[in-house]
Design an enzyme around this catalytic site. Structure first.
Site, PDB file in Angstrom:
ATOM      1  N   CYS A 121       0.845  -1.173   0.000  1.00 46.93           N
ATOM      2  CA  CYS A 121       0.000   0.000   0.000  1.00 46.93           C
ATOM      3  C   CYS A 121       0.888   1.233   0.000  1.00 46.93           C
ATOM      4  O   CYS A 121       2.106   1.124   0.078  1.00 46.93           O
ATOM      5  CB  CYS A 121      -0.845   0.013   1.259  1.00 46.93           C
ATOM      6  N   ARG A 179       1.181   2.291  -5.943  1.00 47.03           N
ATOM      7  CA  ARG A 179       1.370   1.230  -4.952  1.00 47.03           C
ATOM      8  C   ARG A 179       0.099   0.421  -4.701  1.00 47.03           C
ATOM      9  O   ARG A 179       0.097  -0.533  -3.927  1.00 47.03           O
ATOM     10  CB  ARG A 179       1.862   1.825  -3.637  1.00 47.03           C
ATOM     11  N   TRP A 196      -3.556  -1.889  -1.619  1.00 44.18           N
ATOM     12  CA  TRP A 196      -3.536  -3.037  -2.530  1.00 44.18           C
ATOM     13  C   TRP A 196      -3.836  -4.236  -1.637  1.00 44.18           C
ATOM     14  O   TRP A 196      -3.068  -4.554  -0.731  1.00 44.18           O
ATOM     15  CB  TRP A 196      -2.165  -3.168  -3.179  1.00 44.18           C
ATOM     16  N   ASN A 223       1.270  -0.275   5.856  1.00 43.21           N
ATOM     17  CA  ASN A 223       1.753  -0.930   4.641  1.00 43.21           C
ATOM     18  C   ASN A 223       2.602  -2.111   5.083  1.00 43.21           C
ATOM     19  O   ASN A 223       3.519  -1.932   5.886  1.00 43.21           O
ATOM     20  CB  ASN A 223       2.596   0.054   3.814  1.00 43.21           C
ATOM     21  N   GLY A 224       2.284  -3.304   4.599  1.00 45.00           N
ATOM     22  CA  GLY A 224       3.045  -4.485   4.981  1.00 45.00           C
ATOM     23  C   GLY A 224       2.094  -5.629   5.282  1.00 45.00           C
ATOM     24  O   GLY A 224       0.914  -5.578   4.921  1.00 45.00           O
ATOM     25  N   GLU A 270       7.983 -12.177 -21.783  1.00 50.64           N
ATOM     26  CA  GLU A 270       7.610 -10.791 -21.487  1.00 50.64           C
ATOM     27  C   GLU A 270       6.363 -10.376 -22.283  1.00 50.64           C
ATOM     28  O   GLU A 270       5.460  -9.720 -21.757  1.00 50.64           O
ATOM     29  CB  GLU A 270       8.809  -9.865 -21.799  1.00 50.64           C
ATOM     30  N   LYS A 297       2.766  -9.192 -20.751  1.00 46.62           N
ATOM     31  CA  LYS A 297       2.085  -7.944 -21.123  1.00 46.62           C
ATOM     32  C   LYS A 297       0.630  -8.225 -21.494  1.00 46.62           C
ATOM     33  O   LYS A 297      -0.278  -7.506 -21.080  1.00 46.62           O
ATOM     34  CB  LYS A 297       2.773  -7.257 -22.321  1.00 46.62           C
ATOM     35  N   GLU A 312      -1.421  -9.183 -18.328  1.00 46.95           N
ATOM     36  CA  GLU A 312      -1.617  -8.078 -17.387  1.00 46.95           C
ATOM     37  C   GLU A 312      -2.714  -7.125 -17.800  1.00 46.95           C
ATOM     38  O   GLU A 312      -3.511  -6.704 -16.979  1.00 46.95           O
ATOM     39  CB  GLU A 312      -0.330  -7.236 -17.318  1.00 46.95           C
ATOM     40  N   HIS A 372       6.808 -31.247 -26.493  1.00 48.81           N
ATOM     41  CA  HIS A 372       6.881 -32.052 -25.264  1.00 48.81           C
ATOM     42  C   HIS A 372       5.640 -31.886 -24.392  1.00 48.81           C
ATOM     43  O   HIS A 372       5.688 -32.187 -23.208  1.00 48.81           O
ATOM     44  CB  HIS A 372       8.152 -31.710 -24.493  1.00 48.81           C
ATOM     45  N   LYS A 402       1.653  -0.992  -9.280  1.00 42.07           N
ATOM     46  CA  LYS A 402       2.913  -0.741  -9.980  1.00 42.07           C
ATOM     47  C   LYS A 402       4.100  -1.324  -9.221  1.00 42.07           C
ATOM     48  O   LYS A 402       5.025  -1.858  -9.810  1.00 42.07           O
ATOM     49  CB  LYS A 402       3.081   0.767 -10.171  1.00 42.07           C
TER      50      LYS A 402
HETATM   51  C1  AGP Z   1       5.497  -5.679 -15.303  1.00 44.76           C
HETATM   52  O1  AGP Z   1       4.663  -5.275 -16.318  1.00 44.76           O
HETATM   53  C2  AGP Z   1       4.885  -5.851 -14.003  1.00 44.76           C
HETATM   54  N1  AGP Z   1       3.937  -4.916 -13.640  1.00 44.76           N
HETATM   55  C3  AGP Z   1       5.700  -6.504 -12.902  1.00 44.76           C
HETATM   56  O2  AGP Z   1       5.963  -7.802 -13.330  1.00 44.76           O
HETATM   57  C4  AGP Z   1       7.029  -5.843 -12.487  1.00 44.76           C
HETATM   58  O3  AGP Z   1       7.957  -5.919 -13.507  1.00 44.76           O
HETATM   59  C5  AGP Z   1       7.538  -6.529 -11.216  1.00 44.76           C
HETATM   60  O4  AGP Z   1       6.611  -6.373 -10.187  1.00 44.76           O
HETATM   61  C6  AGP Z   1       8.889  -6.025 -10.781  1.00 44.76           C
HETATM   62  O5  AGP Z   1       8.854  -4.670 -10.496  1.00 44.76           O
HETATM   63  P1  AGP Z   1      10.178  -3.837 -10.318  1.00 44.76           P
HETATM   64  O6  AGP Z   1      10.897  -3.873 -11.609  1.00 44.76           O
HETATM   65  O7  AGP Z   1       9.716  -2.463  -9.948  1.00 44.76           O
HETATM   66  O8  AGP Z   1      10.968  -4.488  -9.230  1.00 44.76           O
END
Ligand code: AGP
Length: 603
Positions: A2, A27, A74, A98-99, A477, A481, A484, A500, A598
């Site tokens: 958070c 966050r 979050w 937060n935690g 990757e 994307k 997500e 396989h 994020k």
């Molecule tokens: C990527 O699109 C993500 N939102 C997520 O996987 C991100 O890369 C990951 O949480 C790591 O974040 P950071 O690079 O800020 O450590």
């Protein structure tokens, strides 16, 4: 995980609390809330579910608040519903957290036995009641904070107000970041520097097991009950606000920014035919010359970048590399051979898994630790011995794009620097780097075609992504994307692994996306694709290889030719555009996809 923000002031802080909280929305955005004390010492609290903007209409009820604490959530423990939104109250005490409180179940049952009623399903609510219980015994907040934090297991950054303490915030942390901003006639607490920058650049970092008492004119810091003095640091971050600059979404803007960022990084670090000296910090060329092994640790997109780096480095040197996701690294036995470098990679520098991995690494026998990060003054950069700041500018979209290519670029520089003693290839690699800037424009020209192709994904529930060599992490990757932001399930495989098992998933409805740079592996990947086509799968091939379009189930996205070394940096860009356009068609919240944040600041 958070975001926390708070202001100790004698003036009205309602709008500032709201604006500051907005800067922490990365966050989490499941719910938010603000508590503040009025001049009359009355406590007022507002809460809303969803993004922070949903608090706006409720702000009027905070008209006269001076000192206040704010929170964006979050969800970890308890659904993303109003009763679980922070702040959590216990009579005249309000807290934001937060935690994760790992022992909250036992604390909750203890507090229930003492007569405390719980209004939420969160782990955090035990904190407000514990502080209240301790305060009722002692009528002293300092000792109540000490006895409360002694009882907590897990991680926490806490902001707390008690109406009996006029214009005062109490703060404590362990394992979750918290800074204290030193302003003029008002002071702040925040999860990171961003919300305070419009008022002050001066801040103190609160370390584990410390707590603070903050009034508008004074900041007192304690370790247990001993007052301690701490260095006030000055932030160098530019306060310029990130704006959309004409783009519909930050993700789109950030995809386009990659061109100028990579150009800027080239001019900053790359000479005519060599990489400039010591770009990883003073004396680092010598340090890196002495490395025999590298352990990369990162999460999500940053982890995918480390997979490319592992392949690059092992290809051009005899250095052995491991790439580990941080959430695993922390709980594994790690064998550290002599001359091993630990490299953490993170856009935010606040990812809890990566931070705790670095903390573990600092206790092991690494010859050095290097953090590759985008955010200056983040926890990761504060902890790591060596730091490389990518300076890609704030990445606002939850889906990482420009951070990924900047990480790849940085890791390519690292590869070149450490490969020096393994042969005379630096000038050839540097030539390849310059080609990125020549080729990148042509990738954005593919957007119209990609937009058309995205229609074919709109109604799909599953997709497969394939790659071989350094294109495999690109498939991972690209799949991440798509998952997500469009909520379509996507799995990535080494193309040779398809037969396989995963091939069983392929039928005429299954889209299979493949990254196929024309290199020594292309022939093998083509055979794997033939296996898909034989089962009537729909293939989407990003390639510069001339391949016949056998039928309308094969879509070829014509990529510009490029040296193999830089292919990962270039191939991901159209894949980012593909997921963006699929998400647009699905009308999802592109920049703030559901359930995500994020920066993941809990383990
Ligand atoms: C990527 O699109 C993500 N939102 C997520 O996987 C991100 O890369 C990951 O949480 C790591 O974040 P950071 O690079 O800020 O450590």
């Amino acid at each position: 995980m958070c975001g926390i923000f708070g202001i100790a002031s004698t003036k009205s802080t309602r709008n500032k609390l709201y604006q500051g909280l907005m800067k922490l929305e990365y966050r989490g955005y499941d719910s938010s809330g603000i508590s503040g004390t009025h001049i009359s010492s009355k406590l007022s609290t507002i809460k809303a579910t969803g993004p922070i903007k949903n608090l706006r209409t409720k702000l009027t009820s905070l008209t006269n608040i001076t000192t206040g604490i704010a929170h964006t959530r979050w969800a970890t423990h308890g659904e993303a519903i109003l009763k679980n939104a922070h702040p959590h109250l216990s009579e005249n005490i309000s807290i934001v957290h937060n935690g994760i409180i790992e022992n909250y179940i036992e604390l909750k049952s203890l507090l229930k036995k003492k007569g405390y009623l719980f209004k939420s399903d969160t782990d955090s609510e035990v904190i407000s009641h514990l502080i209240h219980m301790n305060y009722e015994k002692t009528k002293n907040m300092e000792s109540s904070i000490i006895s409360t934090t002694k009882k907590l297991k897990g991680s926490y950054a806490i902001g707390c107000i008690n109406t009996n303490y006029r214009n005062t915030i109490f703060a404590a942390c362990k394992g979750s970041p918290l800074i204290i901003g030193k302003g003029i006639n008002e002071n702040f607490i925040a999860s990171d520097i961003m919300p305070i920058l419009s008022d002050t650049k001066n801040y103190i970092t609160l370390d584990d097991d410390e707590f603070a008492k903050i009034t508008p004119s004074k900041i007192s810091i304690f370790n247990a009950n001993k007052a301690i003095s701490k260095k006030v640091k000055t932030s160098k971050i530019n306060t310029e606000q990130a704006s959309l600059s004409g783009h519909k979404h930050f993700m789109h803007k950030e995809i386009y920014e990659q061109k100028s960022i990579l150009k800027e990084m080239t001019s900053r670090y790359v000479g005519t035919n060599k990489i400039l000296s010591n770009i990883f910090g003073p004396g680092t060329d010598k340090i890196l010359e002495n490395i025999d092994h590298i352990h990369f640790v990162a999460c999500g997109t940053s982890y995918h970048a480390s997979l490319v780096a592992k392949d690059w480095i092992e290809e051009y040197t005899t250095i052995t590399c491991t790439a580990e996701v941080a959430s695993e690294y922390k709980y594994k036995k790690i064998n550290v051979l002599p001359k091993t470098l630990f490299v953490s990679i993170s856009q935010s520098g606040e990812t809890a898994d990566t931070i705790s991995s670095l903390k573990k690494a600092l206790k092991l026998k690494y010859s050095n630790t290097l953090a590759i990060c985008n955010v200056a003054e983040s926890t990761l950069t504060r902890l790591s011995k060596l730091v490389f700041l990518m300076n890609a500018g704030p990445e606002i979209s939850v889906a990482s794009t420009k951070a990924f290519t900047s990480q790849l670029f940085t890791l390519l520089l690292l590869t070149i620097v450490i490969s020096r003693k393994f042969g005379n290839i630096e000038s050839r690699m540097v030539k390849d780097i310059y080609k990125i800037n020549e080729i990148i424009d042509s990738l954005y020209k593919l957007e119209t075609d990609i937009k058309k192709i995205s229609t074919k994904f709109k109604n799909k529930e599953h997709t497969i992504f394939l790659g071989k060599g350094t294109s495999y992490p690109i498939a991972l990757e690209a799949a991440l994307k798509l998952k997500e932001i469009s909520y379509i399930h996507a799995s990535a495989y080494h193309s040779g692994e398809l037969k396989h098992g995963p091939l069983a998933l392929v039928d005429k409805k299954m889209p299979v996306v493949c990254f196929l740079p024309d290199n020594h592996l292309a022939r093998l990947v083509l055979s794997n694709l033939a296996e898909v086509e034989a089962r009537q799968g729909q293939t989407f091939i990003f390639t510069n290889k001339k391949i016949p379009k056998k039928n309308k189930k094969v879509e070829i996205i014509k990529m510009p030719g490029c040296p193999d070394l830089i292919a990962p940096i270039l191939y991901i860009i159209p894949a980012q555009l593909l997921s963006y356009h699929v998400a647009l068609k699905k009308k999802t919240d592109v920049d703030k996809p559901r359930n995500l944040a994020k920066s993941v600041t809990v383990e």
